[in-house]
Design a protein around this motif. Structure first.
Motif, PDB file in Angstrom:
ATOM      1  N   ASP A 135       0.821  -1.211   0.000  1.00  0.00           N
ATOM      2  CA  ASP A 135       0.000   0.000   0.000  1.00  0.00           C
ATOM      3  C   ASP A 135       0.854   1.259   0.000  1.00  0.00           C
ATOM      4  N   ASP A 136       2.111   1.133   0.404  1.00  0.00           N
ATOM      5  CA  ASP A 136       3.020   2.277   0.516  1.00  0.00           C
ATOM      6  C   ASP A 136       3.762   2.466  -0.813  1.00  0.00           C
ATOM      7  N   LEU A 137       3.563   3.605  -1.453  1.00  0.00           N
ATOM      8  CA  LEU A 137       4.224   3.885  -2.731  1.00  0.00           C
ATOM      9  C   LEU A 137       5.723   4.126  -2.572  1.00  0.00           C
ATOM     10  N   ASN A 138       6.217   4.192  -1.332  1.00  0.00           N
ATOM     11  CA  ASN A 138       7.639   4.373  -1.072  1.00  0.00           C
ATOM     12  C   ASN A 138       8.401   3.054  -1.023  1.00  0.00           C
ATOM     13  N   VAL A 139       7.711   1.938  -1.224  1.00  0.00           N
ATOM     14  CA  VAL A 139       8.365   0.631  -1.282  1.00  0.00           C
ATOM     15  C   VAL A 139       8.734   0.346  -2.731  1.00  0.00           C
ATOM     16  N   VAL A 140       9.991  -0.053  -2.950  1.00  0.00           N
ATOM     17  CA  VAL A 140      10.462  -0.366  -4.299  1.00  0.00           C
ATOM     18  C   VAL A 140      11.217  -1.695  -4.278  1.00  0.00           C
ATOM     19  N   VAL A 141      11.345  -2.293  -5.444  1.00  0.00           N
ATOM     20  CA  VAL A 141      12.230  -3.427  -5.650  1.00  0.00           C
ATOM     21  C   VAL A 141      13.514  -2.811  -6.187  1.00  0.00           C
ATOM     22  N   LEU A 142      14.585  -2.888  -5.402  1.00  0.00           N
ATOM     23  CA  LEU A 142      15.777  -2.079  -5.620  1.00  0.00           C
ATOM     24  C   LEU A 142      16.919  -2.834  -6.268  1.00  0.00           C
ATOM     25  N   ALA A 143      17.470  -2.263  -7.336  1.00  0.00           N
ATOM     26  CA  ALA A 143      18.740  -2.697  -7.906  1.00  0.00           C
ATOM     27  C   ALA A 143      19.766  -1.627  -7.543  1.00  0.00           C
ATOM     28  N   ALA A 144      20.998  -2.035  -7.313  1.00  0.00           N
ATOM     29  CA  ALA A 144      22.043  -1.075  -6.949  1.00  0.00           C
ATOM     30  C   ALA A 144      23.310  -1.376  -7.738  1.00  0.00           C
ATOM     31  N   SER A 145      23.958  -0.324  -8.238  1.00  0.00           N
ATOM     32  CA  SER A 145      25.171  -0.519  -9.025  1.00  0.00           C
ATOM     33  C   SER A 145      26.220   0.515  -8.639  1.00  0.00           C
ATOM     34  N   GLY A 146      27.405   0.334  -9.191  1.00  0.00           N
ATOM     35  CA  GLY A 146      28.480   1.293  -9.002  1.00  0.00           C
ATOM     36  C   GLY A 146      29.199   1.199  -7.678  1.00  0.00           C
ATOM     37  N   HIS A 147      29.266   0.017  -7.098  1.00  0.00           N
ATOM     38  CA  HIS A 147      29.948  -0.150  -5.807  1.00  0.00           C
ATOM     39  C   HIS A 147      31.462  -0.131  -6.020  1.00  0.00           C
ATOM     40  N   ALA A 148      32.125   0.842  -5.382  1.00  0.00           N
ATOM     41  CA  ALA A 148      33.556   1.008  -5.590  1.00  0.00           C
ATOM     42  C   ALA A 148      34.398   0.528  -4.410  1.00  0.00           C
ATOM     43  N   VAL A 149      33.846   0.503  -3.201  1.00  0.00           N
ATOM     44  CA  VAL A 149      34.632   0.129  -2.029  1.00  0.00           C
ATOM     45  C   VAL A 149      33.900  -0.933  -1.224  1.00  0.00           C
ATOM     46  N   PRO A 150      34.284  -2.168  -1.272  1.00  0.00           N
ATOM     47  CA  PRO A 150      35.169  -2.713  -2.298  1.00  0.00           C
ATOM     48  C   PRO A 150      34.397  -2.897  -3.604  1.00  0.00           C
ATOM     49  N   SER A 151      35.119  -2.933  -4.672  1.00  0.00           N
ATOM     50  CA  SER A 151      34.494  -3.134  -5.975  1.00  0.00           C
ATOM     51  C   SER A 151      33.867  -4.524  -6.019  1.00  0.00           C
ATOM     52  N   HIS A 152      32.591  -4.583  -6.425  1.00  0.00           N
ATOM     53  CA  HIS A 152      31.927  -5.878  -6.575  1.00  0.00           C
ATOM     54  C   HIS A 152      30.808  -5.755  -7.600  1.00  0.00           C
ATOM     55  N   PRO A 153      30.267  -6.884  -8.049  1.00  0.00           N
ATOM     56  CA  PRO A 153      29.220  -6.839  -9.070  1.00  0.00           C
ATOM     57  C   PRO A 153      27.990  -6.055  -8.605  1.00  0.00           C
ATOM     58  N   ASP A 154      27.229  -5.588  -9.568  1.00  0.00           N
ATOM     59  CA  ASP A 154      25.979  -4.890  -9.277  1.00  0.00           C
ATOM     60  C   ASP A 154      25.005  -5.819  -8.563  1.00  0.00           C
ATOM     61  N   ILE A 155      24.053  -5.218  -7.842  1.00  0.00           N
ATOM     62  CA  ILE A 155      23.054  -5.970  -7.092  1.00  0.00           C
ATOM     63  C   ILE A 155      21.736  -5.914  -7.875  1.00  0.00           C
ATOM     64  N   PRO A 156      21.243  -7.058  -8.346  1.00  0.00           N
ATOM     65  CA  PRO A 156      19.979  -7.034  -9.081  1.00  0.00           C
ATOM     66  C   PRO A 156      18.790  -6.859  -8.140  1.00  0.00           C
ATOM     67  N   SER A 157      17.704  -6.319  -8.660  1.00  0.00           N
ATOM     68  CA  SER A 157      16.500  -6.168  -7.858  1.00  0.00           C
ATOM     69  C   SER A 157      15.862  -7.525  -7.589  1.00  0.00           C
ATOM     70  N   ILE A 158      15.927  -8.419  -8.559  1.00  0.00           N
ATOM     71  CA  ILE A 158      15.352  -9.761  -8.410  1.00  0.00           C
ATOM     72  C   ILE A 158      16.214 -10.774  -9.145  1.00  0.00           C
ATOM     73  N   ILE A 159      16.363 -11.924  -8.544  1.00  0.00           N
ATOM     74  CA  ILE A 159      17.047 -13.052  -9.170  1.00  0.00           C
ATOM     75  C   ILE A 159      16.012 -14.171  -9.296  1.00  0.00           C
ATOM     76  N   LEU A 160      15.918 -14.746 -10.477  1.00  0.00           N
ATOM     77  CA  LEU A 160      14.951 -15.806 -10.753  1.00  0.00           C
ATOM     78  C   LEU A 160      15.689 -17.023 -11.296  1.00  0.00           C
ATOM     79  N   THR A 161      15.373 -18.190 -10.732  1.00  0.00           N
ATOM     80  CA  THR A 161      15.890 -19.456 -11.238  1.00  0.00           C
ATOM     81  C   THR A 161      14.725 -20.405 -11.401  1.00  0.00           C
ATOM     82  N   VAL A 162      14.617 -21.031 -12.566  1.00  0.00           N
ATOM     83  CA  VAL A 162      13.534 -21.968 -12.840  1.00  0.00           C
ATOM     84  C   VAL A 162      14.146 -23.276 -13.331  1.00  0.00           C
ATOM     85  N   ASN A 163      13.829 -24.375 -12.638  1.00  0.00           N
ATOM     86  CA  ASN A 163      14.352 -25.694 -13.010  1.00  0.00           C
ATOM     87  C   ASN A 163      13.205 -26.664 -13.235  1.00  0.00           C
ATOM     88  N   ASN A 164      13.326 -27.468 -14.286  1.00  0.00           N
ATOM     89  CA  ASN A 164      12.404 -28.587 -14.484  1.00  0.00           C
ATOM     90  C   ASN A 164      12.897 -29.713 -13.591  1.00  0.00           C
TER      91      ASN A 164
END
Length: 133
Positions: free
Chosen positions: A102-131
């Motif tokens: 109900d709160d419009l201030n809630v988001v699914v957040l991705a974050a990028s540009g981490h320099a200290v320490p440098s690491h991969p970007d953070i996706p908002s969602i990760i999905l894995t589907v296996n048969n």
């Protein structure tokens, strides 16, 4: 905030018999039982706590007893929702994951540009589907 928001996916790392259609529909090429796993990073920018509901839909219909509520506590609080579903699907059927707050201030957040320490970007969602059968 009056209706559910489908999680959307814009990057595919590997795909074998599963495709993302129209950004949010997880479509399978073969009949079987599928393990649909996800993790989503939620954040809110206002101070009060807020419920976020997440559920599974199959072919546009909510799957009974699939919803769960996670609470995001306050300003700049982040929570990770992560669980999985087993779902029987026939060829070309599709599933979707939805969320609502109900709160419009809630988001699914991705974050990028981490320099200290440098690491991969953070996706908002990760999905894995296996048969699984």
């Amino acid at each position: 905030a009056a209706s559910g928001n489908a999680f959307t996916y814009n990057t595919t790392i590997d795909s074998r018999g599963v495709a993302v259609v129209s950004g949010s529909m997880i479509q399978v090429a073969n009949s079987g039982v599928y393990n649909i796993q996800f993790s989503a990073q939620l954040e809110k920018s206002s101070a009060n706590k807020e419920d976020v509901d997440i559920w599974l839909s199959k072919n546009g219909v909510g799957v009974p007893w699939s919803a769960t509520t996670i609470v995001v506590e306050g300003s700049s609080d982040r929570q990770v929702a992560a669980w999985n579903f087993f779902l029987s699907m026939d060829t070309n059927e599709f599933a979707q994951l939805y969320w609502h707050s109900d709160d419009l201030n809630v988001v699914v957040l991705a974050a990028s540009g981490h320099a200290v320490p440098s690491h991969p970007d953070i996706p908002s969602i990760i999905l894995t589907v296996n048969n699984v059968d």
